[in-house]
Structures are given as structure tokens and as C-alpha cells.
Design an enzyme around this catalytic site. Structure first.
Site, PDB file in Angstrom:
ATOM      1  N   SER A 210      -3.669 -20.134  -1.727  1.00  0.00           N
ATOM      2  CA  SER A 210      -4.790 -20.581  -2.560  1.00  0.00           C
ATOM      3  C   SER A 210      -5.090 -22.069  -2.477  1.00  0.00           C
ATOM      4  CB  SER A 210      -4.538 -20.201  -4.018  1.00  0.00           C
ATOM      5  OG  SER A 210      -4.733 -18.814  -4.203  1.00  0.00           O
TER       6      SER A 210
ATOM      7  N   LYS B 287      -8.576 -22.936  -1.533  1.00  0.00           N
ATOM      8  CA  LYS B 287      -9.674 -23.001  -2.496  1.00  0.00           C
ATOM      9  C   LYS B 287     -10.179 -24.433  -2.696  1.00  0.00           C
ATOM     10  CE  LYS B 287      -8.683 -18.877  -5.301  1.00  0.00           C
ATOM     11  NZ  LYS B 287      -7.435 -18.276  -4.805  1.00  0.00           N
TER      12      LYS B 287
ATOM     13  N   SER C  56      -7.175 -19.907 -10.289  1.00  0.00           N
ATOM     14  CA  SER C  56      -7.092 -19.459  -8.893  1.00  0.00           C
ATOM     15  C   SER C  56      -7.701 -18.078  -8.714  1.00  0.00           C
ATOM     16  CB  SER C  56      -5.628 -19.452  -8.435  1.00  0.00           C
ATOM     17  OG  SER C  56      -5.532 -19.499  -7.027  1.00  0.00           O
TER      18      SER C  56
END
Length: 374
Positions: free
Chosen positions: A82, A85, A137
């Protein structure tokens, strides 16, 4: 009078004396400095060594100057989880009106992994979706933002174009969420580049700094909290993003500011609980900044370029890899006059030219295998 034929053995001997017909391409400089090519620890002399970490790769850098203070396997390519991101947010914040209202599709709502809990019955502002992306997330929020941006292919093209602009050349985005996918990669060096660029964007900095926020529900609101534990316990912590999958293991990129200076720490492939180690790395960065010779630097972004078909192609797993600089031009430039003449003769008889290309192809395949093994 007939032409006298030169024996092949004599021609081979002449080439051996004159040098190779096909010279090796010149070495490509390592982005950020040659010391960062090392897979081992690279640290400045004359100061205390950086604290130990179980991470396979890390970078400690000064955000203001761009100096890399210490690193380990800085350009090693790994699954980013993640932390990717951060690139999604940096790519889409300038493109999407934060007040734009979005109703997510069932595809977005049903994304696997971490989620904020989107509903197809609720309309969300883009601003809310960015909060869900960077605080909790949310993989569902990542897909909803991609849909708001014109679709998955467009968003991945934007992300890969932004990575190229930042010179984050170890990074290939295949998903907007960071969910594992073949061909997706980043590096601790690239995560530091992305974080540095993000911190220069006020909206990005606002999102990653939020500890909590109210989030719309089908009926009312509920509270969401930031997964970055250091926002509550490390003095001056700004953000940015942590991640985890069973294949990527733990990853983190974050920054803290003290006395007007900001230190960035990025780690990849950590097997367990890394928060205390990140704190130690940040402390070392603040203590070492300005007192030691840097081991490298975070390069500056390139001027913005329009998205090309070549960049957009990286969004699909079946796409061919980007072309490298023409190696024949580099090889020709490295040859001497003698080697050019002899090389031409060899190509004429069709023997050594084929041998040269065979050896060159072997070297290329070996280099590609080494890159994939990182």
C-alpha cells in the site's frame, strides 16, 4: 592476378589484437549516485552507524537538501504493497476536483484487502475518498478514485507517467491500491522520491497528516483513523504511508519535521513490527543531518511531459518493457578506428559479426536476469 584469400584463423588473430568488433556499452550511472548501487549498507564515515533494521532495503534522506544520508539496497525492486497509494494520491490530487461527487461501482466496493467500507448506495466527495485512501488504506477508495479519473487504464497511465517524471525508474504501477500483481514494483529510493514530491503538495501533506476524520455512511457518518502509528507517538511526524501483504511483507515511507528540517525514511520487505525501528532510523537521520558526507541524493523531478503510448503501455501486464537507449550507437562511439575497420571486415565474411551479436545477446540476457532477481 587473383585475390589472395586471408585464412579465417589469421583474421581472428587480427581482431584479437585490435580489440572487440562490438564494444561493451558504456556503464549507466546509478540514479542518485554510484554508492547507491550497493545491495549492502552504505553509510558515511566518521559518524555513528545507522541503527540496525530487519528491512531488506531502506533509505534515510534529508527532504530539504535531497541528500541521502544512509541506505541499504536503495534500488532493489520489491512489491510496494500500500505504499504505492502515495503515488496514486500524488498523481490524482492535481487532476480531480476534491468536491466532485462519486458513486462507486460494485467493482470498487468489492475490492479485496483493506477497505474503508464504501457502499454503492452512497455518494462520496473525492476529498473523502483521498482520506480513505491515505488514512485507512482503502483499496475500495483507490478503485473509486481510479473510476473518477476516467478508469483503471487511464489512472495507471497517469501513475506511471508521474513515476517517470519523478525519475522513480524502479517503480511500475499495475494497480492503484498496491495489491500485489506481477510486474508491479518500487524501491526504497523511489518511495523516498515520491514522498518528497508529495510533501511539497499542500493537499497531499494534509491528507497524510490527518490522524482521524469523519467518513460518510449510508446513514450518517463514522470515524476513520490513520494506520500510521507514528502520528500519535513520534514528535514531528508528518505521514506518509505504510503497507503490508503476505508477498510484499511490511513496507513504509514517512517523514518527520523538527527544527525546520524534514527527514524521510523508506523501508521495504520487513518481516514484522517495524515502528520502533523506523523511529530509530528517523532519530539517526536528525542526529546525522549536516554532520556527515551524504552517500547519494534524491534527484529532482523532470519537467512535466504528456502521457505517451509507451508510458500508457506499462499499465497492462502484457505490455512490452520500455525501450532502452540504442546500444549500437553507444557501442559504435566506444570503438576505435582499427576496431571499426576490422569489425567491418568480419561482418563482410559473416562470421565474427554473428559471434559478436551472440555474445552481446548473452550479456543482455544475463543483465535482465540480474535485474529481475533484485
Amino acid at each position: 592476378m587473383g585475390m589472395k584469400l586471408v585464412p579465417v584463423a589469421a583474421l581472428l588473430a587480427a581482431v584479437a589484437l585490435a580489440g572487440p568488433a562490438f564494444a561493451e556499452p558504456p556503464a549507466v550511472p546509478v540514479l542518485g549516485g554510484d554508492q547507491l548501487a550497493s545491495k549492502g549498507l552504505v553509510a558515511p564515515a566518521g559518524v555513528k552507524a545507522p541503527p540496525k533494521t530487519k528491512a531488506t532495503s531502506f533509505v534515510i534522506a534529508d527532504a530539504g537538501t535531497g541528500q541521502v544520508l544512509a541506505a541499504k539496497n536503495a534500488h532493489g525492486r520489491f512489491l510496494p504493497a500500500s505504499t504505492l497509494k502515495a503515488l496514486t494520491a500524488l498523481s490524482l490530487i492535481p487532476k480531480l476536483d476534491k468536491n466532485l461527487k462519486v458513486r462507486p461501482s460494485r467493482t470498487a466496493v468489492n475490492q479485496e484487502g483493506s477497505a474503508v467500507g464504501l457502499s454503492v448506495k452512497t455518494t462520496y466527495k473525492v476529498d473523502d475518498l483521498f482520506k480513505a485512501l491515505m488514512l485507512t488504506s482503502g483499496n475500495d477508495a483507490a478503485m473509486a478514485l481510479a473510476e473518477a479519473n476516467g478508469g483503471l487504464a487511464t489512472t495507471l497511465a497517469d501513475m506511471n507517467a508521474e513515476a517517470k517524471r519523478l525519475q522513480a525508474n524502479d517503480t511500475v504501477a499495475k494497480t492503484p491500491s498496491g495489491l500485489d500483481k506481477p510486474g508491479q514494483s518500487s524501491s526504497a529510493y523511489d518511495l523516498a522520491l515520491i514522498a518528497r514530491a508529495g510533501l511539497a503538495n499542500p493537499e497531499f501533506r494534509r491528507y497524510v497528516s490527518l490522524k482521524s476524520s469523519r467518513f460518510p455512511a449510508p446513514k450518517g457518518y463514522y470515524e476513520i483513523g490513520n494506520h500510521n502509528k507514528l502520528l500519535w507517538r513520534y514528535k514531528g511526524m508528518v505521514g506518509v504511508k505504510n503497507g503490508w501483504t503476505s508477498k510484499a511483507l511490511g513496507s513504509f515511507v514517512g517523514a518527520a519535521t523538527r527544527d525546520g528540517h524534514t527527514i524521510i525514511v523508506a523501508i521495504m520487505r520487513h518481516e514484522g513490527y517495524f515502528w520502533e525501528e523506523v523511529e530509530d532510523l528517523l532519530n539517526w537521520g536528525f542526529a546525522t543531518r549536516g554532520k556527515a558526507t551524504p552517500v547519494g541524493r534524491l534527484v529532482d523531478p523532470l519537467p512535466a511531459q504528456p502521457v505517451t503510448a509507451e508510458v500508457a503501455a506499462t499499465a497492462t501486464p502484457s505490455a512490452a518493457p520500455p525501450r532502452s537507449a540504442p546500444v549500437l550507437d553507444a557501442a559504435a562511439a566506444a570503438q576505435t578506428g582499427t576496431s571499426r575497420a576490422v569489425g567491418s571486415a568480419v561482418v563482410g565474411v559473416g562470421l565474427l559479426g554473428g559471434l559478436g551479436w551472440l555474445l552481446y545477446g548473452i550479456r543482455r540476457r544475463r543483465a535482465r536476469r540480474q535485474a529481475l532477481d533484485q
